[in-house]
Write an enzyme that holds these catalytic residues in place. Structure first.
Site, PDB file in Angstrom:
ATOM      1  N   TRP A  21       0.825  -1.211   0.000  1.00 50.66           N
ATOM      2  CA  TRP A  21       0.000   0.000   0.000  1.00 50.66           C
ATOM      3  C   TRP A  21       0.856   1.257   0.000  1.00 50.66           C
ATOM      4  O   TRP A  21       0.359   2.356  -0.241  1.00 50.66           O
ATOM      5  CB  TRP A  21      -0.965  -0.009   1.197  1.00 50.66           C
ATOM      6  CG  TRP A  21      -0.333   0.202   2.545  1.00 50.66           C
ATOM      7  CD1 TRP A  21       0.465  -0.656   3.219  1.00 50.66           C
ATOM      8  CD2 TRP A  21      -0.477   1.341   3.396  1.00 50.66           C
ATOM      9  NE1 TRP A  21       0.836  -0.133   4.440  1.00 50.66           N
ATOM     10  CE2 TRP A  21       0.271   1.100   4.588  1.00 50.66           C
ATOM     11  CE3 TRP A  21      -1.168   2.547   3.302  1.00 50.66           C
ATOM     12  CZ2 TRP A  21       0.350   1.999   5.632  1.00 50.66           C
ATOM     13  CZ3 TRP A  21      -1.102   3.459   4.350  1.00 50.66           C
ATOM     14  CH2 TRP A  21      -0.339   3.176   5.500  1.00 50.66           C
ATOM     15  N   ASP A  22       2.149   1.093   0.214  1.00 51.12           N
ATOM     16  CA  ASP A  22       3.080   2.218   0.165  1.00 51.12           C
ATOM     17  C   ASP A  22       2.977   2.960  -1.166  1.00 51.12           C
ATOM     18  O   ASP A  22       3.127   4.188  -1.227  1.00 51.12           O
ATOM     19  CB  ASP A  22       4.526   1.727   0.310  1.00 51.12           C
ATOM     20  CG  ASP A  22       4.752   0.830   1.505  1.00 51.12           C
ATOM     21  OD1 ASP A  22       3.781   0.315   2.060  1.00 51.12           O
ATOM     22  OD2 ASP A  22       5.915   0.615   1.862  1.00 51.12           O
TER      23      ASP A  22
ATOM     24  N   GLU B 195       1.493  -1.479  13.433  1.00 47.52           N
ATOM     25  CA  GLU B 195       1.558  -2.933  13.479  1.00 47.52           C
ATOM     26  C   GLU B 195       2.012  -3.453  14.836  1.00 47.52           C
ATOM     27  O   GLU B 195       2.184  -4.662  15.006  1.00 47.52           O
ATOM     28  CB  GLU B 195       2.471  -3.441  12.363  1.00 47.52           C
ATOM     29  CG  GLU B 195       1.889  -3.169  10.981  1.00 47.52           C
ATOM     30  CD  GLU B 195       2.860  -3.490   9.846  1.00 47.52           C
ATOM     31  OE1 GLU B 195       2.385  -3.625   8.708  1.00 47.52           O
ATOM     32  OE2 GLU B 195       4.079  -3.596  10.114  1.00 47.52           O
TER      33      GLU B 195
END
Length: 767
Positions: free
Chosen positions: A359-360, A490
């Site tokens: 998703w970066d 995370e």
């Protein structure tokens, strides 16, 4: 103590002095690439010290069977491995029959390695005292051609500084390579054909399972003091290696140079039976042009890139080196030529993380490519995801979703999820929101609304369906919740109601409904096509809006802040400043259990939402949330410092903004996270660009206009950058006395500069 051995320089990455302990780090930092292939800065000659061999071909991968303790329903069957490709840089060197190996010499002098970012080449030079009466000087230069992206060029010179000697070069290509991160030690490659004739060599290999074909090739030429030397063509080969042998006698003061043309042709661009012919064409191109012209073409190609992408900083050499290193690596990794490719988190610098897409790309990289190239490059990145929509729907089906709901993968090569840590694969679903944000960001920047009816709306509908199905109605609070997730932080797994996830889910649904209405009224044919494809009904849309309008947002009235997740305030809130140094980084010093129970935040989470949706919140709200969450953030993600730098700048906390900028720009150069030998953090490098352009430059789109609210760090005398806005170039220069914006284009452009609306005419400068 950070690993600070890189010499500050405006245009080059330089190390001086032979230090074997830094070899693997330098192999990452001095990596080279051209968008189609890349390689770590391994030595051409034999090196028996600690090293990490790495060469990579864009788009070529292997599906390594997942390795877990026990299987879970929905688990990806494989982890997509970026493949270590056959090695084409090898040149074994023998001096009077003795192998040249830096690991075996005590007397290595004048060692220097330079990655010239302005011109796009890598160079090493050093002297070795072989005996009291013999000394050699080595100088190597290599580059991967931007002009001919299947071609690499190596110029390897040896000078007899003292004494006479016999020099033997053995250029080779080697397909007997492995990945360091293989799960089961499977063979990733099969060698199908080896051919050597007339100073040329070819190895055709095929990947197991995925059946990519790659031809690795080479041809070498020998020169003595600049004069071409004819030589016989003896060679050795085995099942995986072809080695040529070239020898000459040097008298003191003479120089022998081996010029090696080598590279890859792959089945991504040619039929597999045409690969050898394509390789021969690449060799012919190289020989006809010659080394000097190929080098000049490389310099010219990089000059074109830098003319648009460069950011200049006056008065701070380390900051200048940092931003150029980041821009350079981004361009080495992805140039936007091929919509089948994307931007891997390690690019061509290492194997860690696998996959080519996170998703970066949508969250961090697209703004860089939109502004420094043109909208077609960013459109290619969006097209990449559109072409993988069917796979995203399959990924969601494997987890029990239906009716065309899509969950884009956390890690992928071809659209299939290939990440195999459950708390990421199943729970870090906020990635879906980044897909929609990228579409929104692209359209507001480029004005290319046609992308929505052509491709984007189908993606948004599938994602809205996912969020609708993933939400759970709570009768206790009469709200919809999203349970069991991992947010951008995370260091918290399986939490309920991560605020960022809930907020972006609500926003995605509302965006989708808004664009359904726009497409219906303005693009009738596309509307009927999309409705036909998706079988979307008004009743379904109403059920989406029921969820969006009643989405639960965890909030603490006493503190006046949104909570990262429902139980966040139950934690012991000890700021990072009170953590002893022996506990840092916690991801290397603490057990995972201890991390998950702690209050510590890996990267921006709530603040990621405030970054994406800055116009939804006041400056006072940003300040309150920044003051609460940043002191608890350990910044152990490469994506963390850039967001915090931008927000600190918006809050006029320039010392903090500068500190975060320096950390993100030199994250790898100074090895903040003690892991650079595994490869560089490519995707987060776009965040470095954002730190300057969006943070210190204050760039955003306001009422369809570019807006700049500029701030100058006290450490800098000035800085400047360029923005390609809808095919017109804006050059922004910020100094302590004024901010100027210059327009290169074909028509006037309205902008907002430090709160004042201005109309720029082409080539006019406005203070």
């Amino acid at each position: 103590m950070n690993q600070e051995y890189i010499i500050p320089n405006a245009w080059s990455i330089i190390e001086k002095g032979w230090r074997p302990e830094f070899v693997k780090s330098s192999e990452s930092l001095f990596s080279i690439g051209n968008g189609a292939m890349g390689q770590r800065a391994n030595f051409e000659e034999t090196y028996t010290g600690d090293t990490f061999q790495g060469s990579y071909v864009a788009g070529v991968y292997y599906p390594d069977k997942t390795k877990v303790g026990w299987w879970k329903n929905g688990y990806p069957e494989y982890f997509a491995k970026v493949l270590n490709a056959p090695n084409f840089i090898g040149i074994d060197v023998f001096i009077d029959g003795e192998a040249l190996d830096l690991a075996t010499y005590d007397q290595v002098h004048h060692y220097k390695q330079e990655l010239n970012m302005k011109e796009g080449w890598l160079e090493r030079s050093f002297n070795i005292e072989l005996t009291d009466d013999k000394e050699i000087a080595i100088k190597t230069r290599r580059f991967l051609s931007l002009d001919k992206d299947e071609l690499g060029v190596i110029n390897y010179s040896i000078t007899a500084v003292k004494g006479d000697m016999r020099i033997s070069f053995q250029p080779y290509i080697d397909a007997g390579i492995t990945n360091e991160d293989s799960n089961w030690d499977d063979a990733f490659w099969e060698v199908e054909e080896l051919t050597s004739k007339d100073h040329q060599a070819f190895i055709r290999s095929r990947t197991n399972k995925t059946n990519f074909y790659v031809c690795t090739y080479m041809q070498s030429e020998l020169y003595k003091d600049g004069e071409h030397v004819q030589y016989a063509d003896p060679f050795d080969q085995n099942d995986t290696v072809i080695r040529h042998k070239v020898a000459t006698q040097l008298e003191e003061g003479e120089t022998a140079t081996l010029l090696k043309y080598a590279g890859y042709t792959s089945s991504l661009n040619h039929e597999h039976f045409e690969l050898m012919d394509a390789a021969k064409a690449a060799i012919s191109h190289a020989v006809n042009k010659g080394y000097q012209q190929l080098l000049q073409d490389q310099i010219d190609a990089w000059a074109d890139i830098w003319a648009m992408a460069d950011i200049t900083i006056e008065g701070d050499l380390k900051a200048q080196q940092g931003i150029r290193f980041n821009i350079f690596q981004l361009n080495q990794t992805y140039l936007g030529k091929d919509a089948r490719l994307n931007i891997g988190p390690k690019g061509f610098t290492g194997e860690k993380y696998g996959g080519s897409t996170y998703w970066d790309t949508e969250a961090y990289c697209i703004p860089f490519y939109m502004a420094t190239k043109d909208q077609h490059v960013a459109r290619n990145l969006l097209t990449y995801r559109y072409e993988q929509l069917d796979k995203a729907i399959e990924n969601a089906e494997k987890l029990g979703f239906s009716n065309g709901a899509a969950l884009y993968p956390m890690v992928t090569m071809n659209g299939e999820e290939s990440h195999n840590e459950w708390e990421i694969t199943f729970e870090e679903i906020h990635r879906n929101g980044a897909m929609v944000f990228a579409i929104y960001n692209y359209v507001r920047y480029t004005g290319d609304y046609d992308y929505i009816p052509e491709m984007g709306l189908e993606v948004m509908i599938a994602i809205a369906r996912f969020w609708h199905q993933r939400s759970t109605y709570s009768s206790r609070v009469d709200k919809y919740m999203i349970l069991g997730v991992t947010g951008p932080n995370e260091y918290e797994n399986n939490v309920n109601n991560n605020w960022y996830t809930n907020y972006i889910a609500k926003w995605c649904i509302e965006q989708c409904v808004e664009h359904i209405k726009k497409v219906k009224s303005g693009h009738e044919d596309d509307y009927h096509r999309v409705i036909g494809l998706t079988s979307l009904t008004d009743g379904e849309i109403s059920s989406w809006l029921e969820v969006a309008h009643n989405m639960y947002m965890p909030y603490d009235k006493e503190l006046g802040i949104y909570l990262q997740q429902d139980g966040f305030l139950d934690k012991e809130l000890i700021p990072v400043s009170e953590l002893k140094a022996v506990h840092r980084p916690i991801n290397q010093k603490w057990s995972w259990d201890r991390i998950l129970r702690s209050c510590y935040i890996k990267q921006a989470d709530v603040l990621q939402g405030f970054y994406f949706f800055e116009d939804h919140f006041s400056k006072e709200q940003l300040e309150k949330h920044f003051d609460f969450y940043e002191p608890l953030t350990v910044h152990e993600s490469s994506l963390s410092p850039c967001v915090h730098s931008i927000q600190a700048a918006k809050l006029d906390r320039m010392d903090q903004a500068y500190e975060f900028y320096l950390r993100t720009s030199r994250l790898d150069l100074d090895d903040y996270n003690k892991e650079v030998e595994e490869g560089c953090h490519i995707t987060s490098m776009a965040g470095t660009w954002m730190s300057i352009v969006e943070g210190f430059g204050g760039f955003k789109i306001v009422n369809d206009m570019p807006s700049f609210e500029t701030r100058l760090p006290k450490q800098w005398k000035s800085f400047s950058f360029k923005i390609n806005f809808r095919d017109q170039i804006l050059t922004v220069n910020v100094s302590d006395s004024a901010t100027t914006v210059q327009l290169q284009g074909y028509q006037s452009q309205d902008i907002i500069l430090n709160g004042k609306k201005l109309t720029l005419e082409p080539l006019a400068v406005n203070a």
